[in-house]
Design an enzyme around this catalytic site. Structure first.
Site, PDB file in Angstrom:
ATOM      1  N   GLU A 152     -11.533  -5.919   2.031  1.00 35.27           N
ATOM      2  CA  GLU A 152     -12.204  -4.939   1.253  1.00 35.27           C
ATOM      3  C   GLU A 152     -12.999  -5.870   0.028  1.00 35.27           C
ATOM      4  O   GLU A 152     -12.596  -5.776  -1.111  1.00 35.27           O
ATOM      5  CB  GLU A 152     -11.145  -4.289   0.609  1.00 35.27           C
ATOM      6  CG  GLU A 152     -10.697  -3.402   1.246  1.00 35.27           C
ATOM      7  CD  GLU A 152      -9.737  -2.084   0.888  1.00 35.27           C
ATOM      8  OE1 GLU A 152      -9.308  -2.071  -0.270  1.00 35.27           O
ATOM      9  OE2 GLU A 152      -9.573  -1.073   1.309  1.00 35.27           O
ATOM     10  N   GLU A 305      -7.618   1.569   8.204  1.00 34.23           N
ATOM     11  CA  GLU A 305      -6.591   1.728   7.126  1.00 34.23           C
ATOM     12  C   GLU A 305      -6.687   3.103   6.762  1.00 34.23           C
ATOM     13  O   GLU A 305      -7.717   3.757   6.519  1.00 34.23           O
ATOM     14  CB  GLU A 305      -6.522   0.975   5.752  1.00 34.23           C
ATOM     15  CG  GLU A 305      -6.173  -0.216   5.866  1.00 34.23           C
ATOM     16  CD  GLU A 305      -6.142  -1.077   4.430  1.00 34.23           C
ATOM     17  OE1 GLU A 305      -6.313  -0.432   3.327  1.00 34.23           O
ATOM     18  OE2 GLU A 305      -6.530  -2.206   4.354  1.00 34.23           O
TER      19      GLU A 305
HETATM   20  C1  GAL Z   1      -6.523  -0.428   0.529  1.00 31.56           C
HETATM   21  C2  GAL Z   1      -6.012  -2.039   1.063  1.00 31.56           C
HETATM   22  C3  GAL Z   1      -4.790  -2.196   1.253  1.00 31.56           C
HETATM   23  C4  GAL Z   1      -3.837  -1.254   0.528  1.00 31.56           C
HETATM   24  C5  GAL Z   1      -4.314  -0.072   0.718  1.00 31.56           C
HETATM   25  C6  GAL Z   1      -3.187   1.257  -0.216  1.00 31.56           C
HETATM   26  O1  GAL Z   1      -7.554  -0.404  -0.258  1.00 31.56           O
HETATM   27  O2  GAL Z   1      -6.624  -2.719   1.768  1.00 31.56           O
HETATM   28  O3  GAL Z   1      -4.233  -3.487   1.059  1.00 31.56           O
HETATM   29  O4  GAL Z   1      -3.765  -1.658  -0.691  1.00 31.56           O
HETATM   30  O5  GAL Z   1      -5.639   0.163   0.153  1.00 31.56           O
HETATM   31  O6  GAL Z   1      -3.845   2.373   0.043  1.00 31.56           O
END
Ligand code: GAL
Length: 669
Positions: A152, A305
């Site tokens: 990110e 994710e």
């Molecule tokens: C994303 C990040 C992850 C985790 C996740 C939580 O933005 O890449 O490492 O923090 O959010 O929702």
């Protein structure tokens, strides 16, 4: 990506995996449960720099060797991360200058993540070093299926190193100081530069800012981050060029111009956390999925994710009710995602995200979430033929980072509370509700093949974008444009010739003044067919030239003047909305323009809460029907094909329970 798809047998399914946070007894259980859940891919080592290099130059790869082998033995492919999103504490102690200086002049400090200035040569050297070490060791490991570069990308830094890099960037862009002074209109308030060394990052947050300098700083920051990505990508590619490389992007992320980044990725990947407490979060998710499919010209993208249930980053983190995670996953797939991945595999015990849900929650495998995850893993296998297919659209919507920055990064506009993403969503929603496939385009994307182009609030747009939109209309396309578009050039300078400078001929009207509304002001608008609606927030004082009014104000100082304009432009038609219409009225304007352009949805009449979309390849169509209502069932007329989720043939109609889904494979005639 084809090889990757073959390797995982269709869809990648899994999540971020952090074995460095657990002891080895847990690893064995992880392997067993991953197999049970159908996990075929994990993102490994995302923040593991401190575990890989606990002291400067002392590497500990043993644990990673072991887990790579173990994953491989259990049939799990690895998306191996470079750990550069979390520089170890020793690095920041040795070189505090790697900490980003924030807009308030304070260093970010240690204890979170993303604590680096992307322009810092020291950070870049160390990032290159650890990346090289990883690539040397794992490029030919049989578990390696993909490289996950950092995480990110996002920090904005106001360090001295950023100023040095900014100057270099400006020299490349403008060549001479004269050109820069002109582009930045520096005669205003006597800001003329006579030496490149005088230029610094715009770190004066408590005051008004030169709008062109600020805009260039946004462009520069995106490019500085991109340079970091490219450096690491090129290192891993230099060892082996047949492993796809990506980094994970975010939903509606303002600080990196993903149009510029996407061509540098083998696949674009999205992290997204639609808030289950917000009733429309699935609509903005749909927009982001369409954007991600469009970023690489219609190629499938990766859902990298999402949450299995609740997150932990908001004030209130509600769970995804039973069935919601499955539906949301299928929604991403319906809009051309070729993976369903989560943050994270196993819920952590400590750290900020200790209450963030995971595929394997604190309550263990005997839990609702793990059962839903396992069921989803099984269903994705049934959907394997869908992977690799894409989607086609006749409607495009403009979404552009330059335009976003122009509206939201600097003050000095007629009003200073624009939300670009809200405006985009107001225009996207009627298309989504009518089940119309939509591609997202940048200001410089080719527009061939589209019938309708929606241009929400394109305040700042360069000459190339203007020329493309004009050509699109001239050649017979329909353009729907909303107010405060075409106002400034790409240096944030008002276009000459009266508002809306770039689009006066296109909309067939001249705007004398912009009239932002006073708080609570409401205006009556009357359409040519007698329908009435209300408008708020903004009016153009608009004078028709070649255009004609589709709707006029029925009260106030602009009574009788046009609020919605239609103009014939070449062979095309332009509809311009000069005020903030209430949503239902804007919906009708958009729907009418689309219909008159001859674009129809094949799912006309299906209720809005049943999302319908189609992926396709040469042999098949895959019709996704997703019922977002948790209370109501729905039935959708459809004849022929097989629901891949149930294996049953479809004849006449598909019945969907609350939060129900169907994926119907239809052979092409
Ligand atoms: C994303 C990040 C992850 C985790 C996740 C939580 O933005 O890449 O490492 O923090 O959010 O929702």
């Amino acid at each position: 990506m084809d090889a990757f798809r073959r390797r995982v047998g269709g869809f990648a399914f899994g999540g971020d995996y952090n074995p460095e946070q657990w002891d080895r007894s847990v690893w064995q259980e992880d392997m067993r449960l991953m197999r049970e859940a159908g996990v075929n891919t994990v993102s490994l080592g995302v923040f593991a720099w401190a575990s890989l290099e606990p002291e400067p130059g002392r590497y500990e790869f043993g644990w990673l060797d072991e887990i790579m082998d173990l994953l491989h033995d259990h049939g799990v492919s690895v998306n191996l991360a470079t750990p550069t999103a979390a520089p170890p504490v020793w690095l920041t102690q040795l070189h505090p200058e790697v900490f980003p200086i924030m807009a308030d002049g304070q260093p970010f400090g240690f204890g979170n993540r993303l604590h680096y200035d992307p322009s810092s040569p020291i950070y870049r050297d160390h990032a290159a070093r650890i990346t090289t070490k990883l690539a040397e060791r794992y490029s030919f490991h049989p578990a390696l299926a993909m490289w996950h570069i950092s995480n990110e990308y996002g920090p904005t830094a106001y360090n001295e190193a950023a100023s040095v890099n900014f100057r270099r960037w400006l020299q490349r862009r403008y060549g001479t100081l004269e050109a820069l002074n002109d582009a930045w209109t520096t005669r205003f308030w006597g800001q003329v530069y006579t030496d490149w060394e005088q230029i610094e990052v715009p770190n004066i947050p408590r005051t008004w800012m030169n709008p062109a300098r600020r805009l260039d700083f946004k462009r520069f920051t995106s490019d500085a981050l991109l340079e970091c990505y490219l450096a690491e990508r090129d290192i891993v590619r230099s060892f082996r060029d047949d492993i796809p490389v990506m980094t994970n992007f975010m939903r509606f992320f303002r600080h990196a111009d993903y149009w510029k980044w996407a061509p540098e990725e083998d696949a674009v990947a999205l992290d997204i956390y639609p808030n289950p407490a917000e009733p429309d979060s699935h609509v903005s998710a749909a927009f982001n999925y369409d954007l991600f499919r469009s970023l690489k010209g219609g190629q499938p993208w990766m859902l990298m994710e999402q949450a299995a249930s609740a997150v932990s980053q908001w004030k209130l983190n509600v769970v995804k009710e039973p069935g919601r995670m499955r539906l949301g996953s299928l929604q991403a797939v319906s809009r051309a995602a070729d993976s369903v991945m989560f943050f994270q595999w196993r819920a952590g015990r400590g750290g900020h995200e200790r209450f963030h849900s995971a595929m394997l929650p604190h309550s263990g495998p005997d839990s609702r979430t793990f059962r839903e995850v396992t069921d989803l893993g099984r269903e994705l296998k049934l959907l394997a033929p869908v992977a690799g297919t894409t989607q086609r659209a006749q409607v495009a919507i403009l979404f552009d980072w330059d335009g976003w920055w122009g509206l939201e990064e600097v003050a000095g506009l007629p009003r200073n509370d624009f939300s670009y993403t809200d405006t985009v969503m107001r225009h996207y929603t009627p298309l989504w509700e009518r089940h119309l496939p939509v591609d997202v385009v940048s200001a410089t994307s080719p527009l061939d093949g589209y019938q309708v182009l929606v241009v929400p609030n394109a305040y700042l747009i360069g000459d190339e974008g203007v020329a493309r939109i004009e050509a699109f209309a001239r050649d017979g396309g329909t353009v729907v444009m909303s107010f405060f578009s075409g106002v400034v050039d790409d240096c944030n300078r008002v276009r000459p010739g009266g508002y809306p400078g770039a689009f006066r001929r296109l909309i067939g009207a001249k705007i004398d003044e912009y009239w932002p509304a006073r708080p609570h002001e409401v205006f009556a608008v009357e359409f040519a067919d007698g329908r009435r609606a209300t408008a708020t927030w903004w009016r153009d004082d608009l004078h028709l030239e070649t255009g004609r009014a589709l709707a006029t104000y029925a009260d106030g100082l602009l009574a009788g003047r046009a609020a919605v304009v239609e103009n014939q432009y070449g062979a095309g038609r332009v509809v311009y909305v000069a005020t903030l219409l209430e949503q239902a009225a804007l919906d009708a304007v958009v729907a009418d323009a689309v219909e008159r352009a001859g674009v129809r949805s094949r799912f006309e009449g299906v209720p809005a809460h049943v999302e319908c979309s189609v992926r396709e390849d040469a042999a098949h169509e895959y019709v996704f029907l997703l019922n977002h209502s948790a209370d109501e069932s729905a039935s959708v007329p459809l004849d022929g094909g097989t629901d891949l989720l149930t294996g049953l043939p479809v004849s006449g109609q598909v019945v969907l329970g609350p939060l129900g889904a169907a994926v119907v494979q239809v052979a092409r005639a």
